[in-house]
Design an enzyme around this catalytic site. Structure first.
Site, PDB file in Angstrom:
ATOM      1  N   HIS A   1     -95.312  31.802  87.815  1.00 31.56           N
ATOM      2  CA  HIS A   1     -95.752  33.116  88.279  1.00 31.56           C
ATOM      3  C   HIS A   1     -96.520  33.848  87.198  1.00 31.56           C
ATOM      4  O   HIS A   1     -97.440  34.601  87.484  1.00 31.56           O
ATOM      5  CB  HIS A   1     -94.560  33.936  88.768  1.00 31.56           C
ATOM      6  CG  HIS A   1     -94.087  33.484  90.100  1.00 31.56           C
ATOM      7  ND1 HIS A   1     -93.138  32.485  90.246  1.00 31.56           N
ATOM      8  CD2 HIS A   1     -94.454  33.825  91.357  1.00 31.56           C
ATOM      9  CE1 HIS A   1     -92.936  32.261  91.533  1.00 31.56           C
ATOM     10  NE2 HIS A   1     -93.715  33.059  92.231  1.00 31.56           N
TER      11      HIS A   1
ATOM     12  N   GLU B   1    -100.126  35.862  97.610  1.00 34.44           N
ATOM     13  CA  GLU B   1     -99.164  35.710  96.526  1.00 34.44           C
ATOM     14  C   GLU B   1     -99.588  34.558  95.617  1.00 34.44           C
ATOM     15  O   GLU B   1     -99.511  33.390  96.002  1.00 34.44           O
ATOM     16  CB  GLU B   1     -97.770  35.435  97.092  1.00 34.44           C
ATOM     17  CG  GLU B   1     -97.252  36.521  98.013  1.00 34.44           C
ATOM     18  CD  GLU B   1     -97.336  37.911  97.394  1.00 34.44           C
ATOM     19  OE1 GLU B   1     -96.819  38.096  96.267  1.00 34.44           O
ATOM     20  OE2 GLU B   1     -97.948  38.808  98.014  1.00 34.44           O
TER      21      GLU B   1
ATOM     22  N   ASP C   1     -97.837  34.232 115.853  1.00 34.47           N
ATOM     23  CA  ASP C   1     -97.271  35.571 115.829  1.00 34.47           C
ATOM     24  C   ASP C   1     -96.407  35.687 114.569  1.00 34.47           C
ATOM     25  O   ASP C   1     -95.258  35.254 114.540  1.00 34.47           O
ATOM     26  CB  ASP C   1     -96.424  35.777 117.085  1.00 34.47           C
ATOM     27  CG  ASP C   1     -95.867  37.193 117.171  1.00 34.47           C
ATOM     28  OD1 ASP C   1     -96.033  37.968 116.197  1.00 34.47           O
ATOM     29  OD2 ASP C   1     -95.276  37.528 118.204  1.00 34.47           O
TER      30      ASP C   1
END
Lengths: 436, 436, 436, 436
Positions: free
Chosen positions: D418, D122, D327
């Protein structure tokens, strides 16, 4: 809420009654006591002696007519008149009722200075609400509004497969207008205003939202949804394996996250700005202290996993519902709330309470019982048009209680108030001696 | 619950009173009506006529002594006697009260056949509980038990930094025995049984768990915790920036996930196995149908984000609390529940209800009000030792209601019952005409 | 979901593409292996040896073209090509990836036999999903469907008073069509499909729902909502004190009850009916045992206050997202799920999984990374039209895992599988020696 | 947390290692950059070009030794060495990894200036964390601490009746010490530290809390609980109808309210006070604005019914977990968090993040994979003693991200960042063109 935009458009239209929405602002503005003097404080404040009671009753009867049942002068109710409210009747459970006021409310439906009856057996409760009401009134009153109004029934349908469920759902949503007609054939006061569908594998849940007029509406929505289900079952294009009138998605008699967002019953909010000086002199705490407490209480509430976060709005709702013949079991859902307390940019104190699950009514149900009728009359809420007013009063009352308890906790008076007012006559100073 | 093992060891010891825990099994076993005939059904069932009321009152007075206030024969209460329960008294709010029974309960504290008073204004409610009670009794009764008993207060403390908060917390947990002594100095009936600590950055929350004897206990825990806080504030090794007696982590007057696991008030459970034949003949539904409905209701409940999942236990709790002088605002928390309905391996019907947040008491508070005293006497729950019994009765009553409504929904009778019993005298057949 | 009926009507139209909705039923029906032989099981099952890997790669490359990066033959990626995905690049974190299949899916968008790549470092995980996939395939495949598709942004606006907030809200909802145009001017792939409003005293929250094509869409909705907010701020009829592009009501990167009902990302469901004989022979448990376990797991889940209730769907989603270049942080929201396991009336085993918060995409983001591209190609999900297919595969995969773990827990194999497959080479039999 | 006082006493003892708890305060104090100069900022900031990468790798290798696999120089892993981590291996999924730093942490276990590897696809994520880390470091670092450490397994047992369940539960809690011995016989690294019991009608749930050393511990607790269950099943005084190793009460792989209070994995908190001037110059917002945003985000979060409330901690946890061989499916639970942002009495900015569900380990599982080992070495967290350090780094990193995003939202930079960093090379200015 959150409600879809097209519902919001409708509601805005209903609330503004053809006027500009901006007209609301004037209605909701504070009305300073300097310019609009409030009526007298209810006499005999805090005393539970017989003469205080007589003076309060006299004061209230002058304003709203005779109150024979509260006064203890009413004739015993004929059990036959209680049909529809009780079975296996043995008598009346009697709950002590006090009153507070005036509480100034600047609402869309409730607009004026109100005296509020509260039924409870918890000492200090009425006194705490009285203090909050006084403060709000001195600050020019609480702005209050009831917006969304809807009650749900949520039948569930099970199919052999998901594919059949989807086919059913796709068909059912196209039937919306027919279902509105079916509902309209069963009620003159209610209206089916929305229908939502939830696909859960081979189960389909339909959530029907009804406007129920001035009734609490649980029976109304049950009867209408029964008729709707019969229509669906009769015309379904795919076989239904099993269906039930209520799948536990309506939120009836329980707090749920879904109702907390979506409105169940009436969505009412009250807010107030209290000048700093008033906070400090009346509550013995600063706006900053109370706002700091509020943040801690919010963090506390979030940590416990509650639905919404607030202080003790259950007390306000229960005491008012009990006095006014409401379905008190709905406290389970109606007490879900969100409060806020902040310091304004001018250093004053801002507080609000939002109650999105107010199941209440002013016609039907317990509202026709003698003492309930009298209490609703004290509030000018009896009958048609009363329900949104009662909702705004409830929110304003809850606000009074939230402000009062927050200040008491900040100033260390929380325990003291209960020690003074929460004891039976003759109790010693050992808090536990009354077993309370 | 879930409670730590060492608390569970203590509780097991308290419950078994020195006997083997296995002795509980005999107490909780069903007592078939064939071998132990229940007493008569309360006479005049369902009728609200004056003669039915008189027969019921006569029947109850024979069993538990005079009931002058329920009968309407009591003298008006002197307002002075209400000090500690109400301020600004104006009169009594009167709520219709019916009774059902016998309800057979095979509990640790409640063991026998009970007649249960229920105050409500919602038609069909008493009838529905009556049907469920009848069925449970015919099945040999509900097993019921109250296990964990604890009420919380949760003060919050804010520090300049997390490091100071940790130092405070590490010190405070070492003070547990001193704090028990502080609490003991403020109450003869309560006992500080546990203390939990939650570190939230620079805030420290302490959760105190008290056993409150037969009192609901909210005032008791407030007074004790006030004393505890003063002790902590006086002796703290680091400066406290700000503290409050209640940080909103106690769960007082609201449903929370934390209380749902951990017990707030009393944790009571009731279960019953009803033979298949009885289910089919009395409820007009099969065990499989009801269990299927339960699964859908559980899925429905999970989807709504409720805390716990159940049907309408709020109705049972509210009606019983109202009749018995309990703090009805606690319905907000007490109505959080978990029910279960399954088919047993023998094809019979298993149902249970667990109520982990039963804030109730049989001394203090509203229990000394005239009609409350009478209702508690009908239940043999007045005074010392009554509270765990009242909790087991509440759970058994809630169970009766869960079974009854589930069956009604399955058999299509849910709407019909409300149409017949939820209307005022003279109402037409259009459900909505009563506005209800 | 639950979505308003008018949205459901639109979605039904989109899904059926002009055909009868009943045509879906054929697509979703089981395709028995007897009549439609599935392709070979992925060779070298369970072995991690080099030759097994080579055979699996060869098998997959035959079906879907070259897989140079998974094979370790790809050239090192030029850091400049990673612009848009990473800053301060230092290298690649490499996660072991296995594959399972075929998994037969009878979906609207995914229809056929799929081999599924799974990236994880948790031993036994791939084996467990492989077992579940095998079973579903032998049962004729999982029915699967993606219905609602929407991603939210939720700006918040604060006003001086609630009255001003209401005026703003009433105006904003009337602007919906203009806001759709504003959004349309910022994106060719997305579409503003709904707008919801939440009034919170003097704050107004707007929730915008976008259809984001085949993209995950978080950036798209941010850019569009920024433009929308600028439009609102410019034209607002009342002064806004403060506003933010995201008020924390969108549910971005967290599980919420609101997203659980309302769909965030894609709402996908998979279900399967597995014949009793197959369950017993392959899973060493009966349908009744697994359904009994499911009920206990649901009660367990409800008691913990989880949002939704399921087993370990997070494992399926994480392993598939990792392999396929998805935003793995979305596991926080995407893993919210609801599973169901029941015995059918014919004694067979029914299971379903519903995933209402699947934030995923097949264009943009990490999907253009080399190994992600290859994994998406294995699944036939790369690029336009791939997203709903990937959603249906995810749901079917999750279903395989839920069935497999439930059966393992019932048959006592849960611990055994981890003891065998969750250890590094050379580990002793003491489970803890690997520190795992 | 909230943990019982006696557990807290133990933990305080463990953390202070025999010293005064007050010694913690010095460790956790800010270390101003004026007096303790931090090491160089990671070179080549924000560029993804090859030379920047080379310089960063060189810089890191100087500090912590060779990083062949991150550098792309490592030999291909032999599939046989992956036994215990994967089945059906086909290759490695490769996730771009960046690094940020230094991030100054004043923790009990992590104390110093850290460079942090983050794996993600991202865009803008690494840049945002880099900005937050820079700010925290300039403010003297984040105070951080790991307190409670425990992982759960929660078997469930069903009995014919509640009475039998109670008898079982009463017996089982008395077996605690025996069960500790059983557990000790199965692990050298773990320890059974608590046991809680939940009575649910005829079901009994036992929650076992284990300290799992430096392992994440899910397998360890499974093996130990299996042995414990076999002990219980063998010695039970009453017949068990059905039992399972995991009843869904452990919270494994899902966010739950229960884990949010009670700690699952490690409970870590980080806090920082940032001088007002630094906030304004670096974040282009005032402390008041950010605190105002935080309050709105908290109200937003409460309204959505999330568990805990925070911004985007899932991003921090996922990127760090991915890099470090954790995990990643545990993001479902580990991302449950509570943040706080306030203005201090001196007008500075206070922020904290609490992560109560950090399932992570530095031995076993994926930590032995090549790139994971290298990333753990960069953090000085590989192997014994590393886990609480990794937890404190995770909390500090999450804090950096919460501060950074809050400021970006307040200053209107959220969308801009962004738009600049979340696009592939060559993308146009239309945000949606990358489909992201």
């Amino acid at each position: 809420m959150p409600i879809p935009y097209y519902r919001a458009v409708e509601i805005a239209r209903r609330l503004s009654k053809g006027n500009e929405v901006s007209a609301l602002r004037e209605l909701l503005e504070p009305k300073p006591v300097e310019s609009e003097q409030p009526p007298s404080v209810l006499p005999g404040d805090r005393h539970s002696r017989a003469d205080g009671r007589a003076r309060r009753l006299e004061f209230l009867e002058e304003r709203c007519g005779p109150l024979p049942y509260l006064s203890g002068r009413g004739e015993e109710v004929d059990p036959e008149d209680l049909a529809g409210n009780i079975e296996n009747y043995i008598g009346m459970a009697c709950i002590p009722t006090g009153a507070i006021g005036p509480l100034r409310i600047n609402g869309l439906h409730a607009n004026g200075d109100y005296y509020v009856p509260l039924a409870t057996s918890e000492g200090a409760l009425v006194a705490s609400y009285s203090r909050g009401a006084r403060l709000i009134t001195l600050a020019g009153g609480a702005a209050a509004i009831t917006t969304v109004e809807q009650v749900q029934r949520a039948p569930g349908f099970r199919f052999a497969t998901m594919a059949e469920g989807i086919q059913f759902a796709a068909w059912a949503v196209g039937e919306f207008e027919s279902l509105q007609e079916v509902a309209a054939s069963r009620t003159r006061h209610g209206r089916l205003v929305d229908m939502r569908v939830q696909l859960q594998a081979n189960m389909v849940f339909l959530i029907f939202d009804f406007h129920t007029g001035d009734a609490a509406g649980q029976n109304m929505v049950t009867f209408c949804t029964t008729a709707i289900c019969h229509h669906l079952v009769e015309h379904t294009p795919v076989p239904i394996e099993h269906w039930v009138i209520e799948s536990n998605m309506s939120g009836d008699k329980k707090g749920t996250s879904l109702s907390f967002f979506d409105t169940r019953g009436r969505h009412a909010t009250a807010e107030v700005v209290i000048p700093r000086a008033l906070v400090q002199s009346r509550l013995r705490a600063t706006p900053e202290q109370i706002a700091g407490y509020w943040r801690m209480s919010l963090i506390g509430g979030v940590q416990t996993g509650s639905i919404g976060v607030s202080g003790h709005v259950a007390n306000a709702i229960t005491a008012l519902f009990l006095a006014c013949g409401q379905d008190v079991a709905c406290v389970s859902e109606a007490s879900v709330a969100l409060n806020r307390m902040e310091v304004t940019e001018t250093g004053d104190f801002y507080a609000s309470v939002t109650l999105p699950n107010l199941i209440l009514g002013t016609v039907g149900g317990g509202t026709r019982l003698p003492t309930a009728t009298e209490c609703l009359r004290i509030l000018d809420c009896l009958g048609d048009g009363g329900a949104p007013r009662l909702a705004e009063i409830t929110a304003s009352l809850a606000l009074a209680g939230e402000v009062s308890i927050a200040a008491a906790i900040c100033s260390g008076e929380f325990s003291r108030a209960h020690a003074q007012l929460g004891r039976p006559p003759g109790a010693t100073h050992d808090g536990s001696d009354n077993g309370g």
